[in-house]
Write an enzyme that holds these catalytic residues in place. Sequence first.
Site, PDB file in Angstrom:
ATOM      1  N   LYS A  42      98.751  48.808  -2.227  1.00  0.00           N
ATOM      2  CA  LYS A  42      99.613  49.418  -3.547  1.00  0.00           C
ATOM      3  C   LYS A  42      98.125  48.797  -4.674  1.00  0.00           C
ATOM      4  CE  LYS A  42     104.026  49.868  -3.287  1.00  0.00           C
ATOM      5  NZ  LYS A  42     105.423  49.298  -3.603  1.00  0.00           N
TER       6      LYS A  42
ATOM      7  N   ASP B 138     101.302  44.249   6.167  1.00  0.00           N
ATOM      8  CA  ASP B 138     101.944  45.616   6.039  1.00  0.00           C
ATOM      9  C   ASP B 138     101.330  46.459   4.496  1.00  0.00           C
ATOM     10  OD1 ASP B 138     103.572  43.732   5.354  1.00  0.00           O
ATOM     11  OD2 ASP B 138     105.269  45.137   5.020  1.00  0.00           O
TER      12      ASP B 138
ATOM     13  N   VAL C  48     107.982  52.173  -0.698  1.00  0.00           N
ATOM     14  CA  VAL C  48     108.470  52.346   0.758  1.00  0.00           C
ATOM     15  C   VAL C  48     109.185  51.589   1.769  1.00  0.00           C
ATOM     16  CG1 VAL C  48     105.792  53.729   0.816  1.00  0.00           C
ATOM     17  CG2 VAL C  48     105.854  51.453   0.685  1.00  0.00           C
TER      18      VAL C  48
ATOM     19  N   ARG D   4     112.825  49.283   8.708  1.00  0.00           N
ATOM     20  CA  ARG D   4     111.922  48.686   9.218  1.00  0.00           C
ATOM     21  C   ARG D   4     111.806  49.643  11.086  1.00  0.00           C
ATOM     22  NH1 ARG D   4     109.932  43.649   7.552  1.00  0.00           N
ATOM     23  NH2 ARG D   4     112.282  42.444   6.733  1.00  0.00           N
TER      24      ARG D   4
ATOM     25  N   ARG E  40     107.999  39.517   7.548  1.00  0.00           N
ATOM     26  CA  ARG E  40     108.223  40.702   9.010  1.00  0.00           C
ATOM     27  C   ARG E  40     107.902  41.609   9.110  1.00  0.00           C
ATOM     28  NH1 ARG E  40     114.860  39.302   8.743  1.00  0.00           N
ATOM     29  NH2 ARG E  40     114.040  38.410   6.581  1.00  0.00           N
TER      30      ARG E  40
ATOM     31  N   ASP F 285     100.689  44.325  -2.098  1.00  0.00           N
ATOM     32  CA  ASP F 285     101.970  44.297  -3.809  1.00  0.00           C
ATOM     33  C   ASP F 285     100.190  43.626  -4.664  1.00  0.00           C
ATOM     34  OD1 ASP F 285     103.391  45.118  -5.492  1.00  0.00           O
ATOM     35  OD2 ASP F 285     104.996  45.662  -3.806  1.00  0.00           O
TER      36      ASP F 285
HETATM   37  C1  PRP Z   1     106.354  41.637   1.475  1.00  0.00           C
HETATM   38  C2  PRP Z   1     104.878  42.493   2.510  1.00  0.00           C
HETATM   39  C3  PRP Z   1     104.519  41.573   2.172  1.00  0.00           C
HETATM   40  C4  PRP Z   1     103.828  41.170   0.536  1.00  0.00           C
HETATM   41  C5  PRP Z   1     103.823  41.985  -0.400  1.00  0.00           C
HETATM   42  O1  PRP Z   1     107.362  41.073   2.162  1.00  0.00           O
HETATM   43  O2  PRP Z   1     105.600  42.297   3.922  1.00  0.00           O
HETATM   44  O3  PRP Z   1     104.059  40.088   3.027  1.00  0.00           O
HETATM   45  O4  PRP Z   1     106.136  41.897   0.961  1.00  0.00           O
HETATM   46  O5  PRP Z   1     103.608  41.523  -1.202  1.00  0.00           O
HETATM   47  P1  PRP Z   1     102.476  40.811  -2.219  1.00  0.00           P
HETATM   48  O6  PRP Z   1     101.351  41.496  -2.355  1.00  0.00           O
HETATM   49  O7  PRP Z   1     103.374  40.711  -3.874  1.00  0.00           O
HETATM   50  O8  PRP Z   1     102.711  39.609  -2.946  1.00  0.00           O
HETATM   51  P2  PRP Z   1     108.223  40.268   2.415  1.00  0.00           P
HETATM   52  O9  PRP Z   1     108.164  38.998   1.116  1.00  0.00           O
HETATM   53  O10 PRP Z   1     109.338  41.385   1.515  1.00  0.00           O
HETATM   54  O11 PRP Z   1     108.910  40.068   3.093  1.00  0.00           O
HETATM   55  P3  PRP Z   1     108.493  40.848   4.755  1.00  0.00           P
HETATM   56  O12 PRP Z   1     107.646  41.215   5.570  1.00  0.00           O
HETATM   57  O13 PRP Z   1     109.750  39.774   6.014  1.00  0.00           O
HETATM   58  O14 PRP Z   1     109.972  42.238   4.353  1.00  0.00           O
END
Ligand code: PRP
Length: 182
Positions: free
Chosen positions: A132, A101, A154, A166, A44, A104
């Site tokens: 990051k 977004d 963040v 969000r 999302r 990581d």
């Molecule tokens: C978060 C973010 C990225 C992903 C990055 O999504 O939005 O899509 O983690 O992390 P990574 O590089 O370690 O894979 P999340 O799974 O928390 O879902 P969301 O987008 O619904 O918040």
Amino acid sequence: MTQAYVIDKMISAKAIDARIEELCREIKSAFASTEKLIVVGLLRGSFVFIADLVRELDMNVEVDFLETSSYGDSMQSSREVRILKDLRGEIEGQDVLVVEDIVDTGHTLSHVLQLLRSRKPRKLETIALLDKPSRRETDIRATWTGFEIPDEFVVGYGIDYAQRNRNLPFIGCVRFPEAEAG
Ligand code: PRP
């Protein structure tokens, strides 16, 4: 219940706007010969970024979304990424821009790119608002990055803490005063 926390502003809405303008100039130039660009948002977290991005891209775009498994409690590097919601449209032979977004560990983007490549798009590029690099566990980098940030927790501009915040118009850094006070 969520532990009490405060949010320090890290990247202002104005700075995000300005960076999006710059990035869109580069994207338009990279896709100058493209008749239709399929912009794929990863749900999302990318929903705010993709909305601002496509409004700055004055070219023919189609918007689609993919949802991957949530970060959840699983922080291990080997964690599996599952597709919860697939694209509505076909991408074979098309020009595609994947919008994230934050990158990581890179597992999400890496998995999504592997999946989309198997569908044989003509061109496949990526953009991440935040990166990051110190957290990376995969050999991946988005084609375009908005801001490189340190390993801070963040929120805002689409990014959540336990599904909250969000809707903040800026990127903020979460701090836990009680923990800091010991
Ligand atoms: C978060 C973010 C990225 C992903 C990055 O999504 O939005 O899509 O983690 O992390 P990574 O590089 O370690 O894979 P999340 O799974 O928390 O879902 P969301 O987008 O619904 O918040």
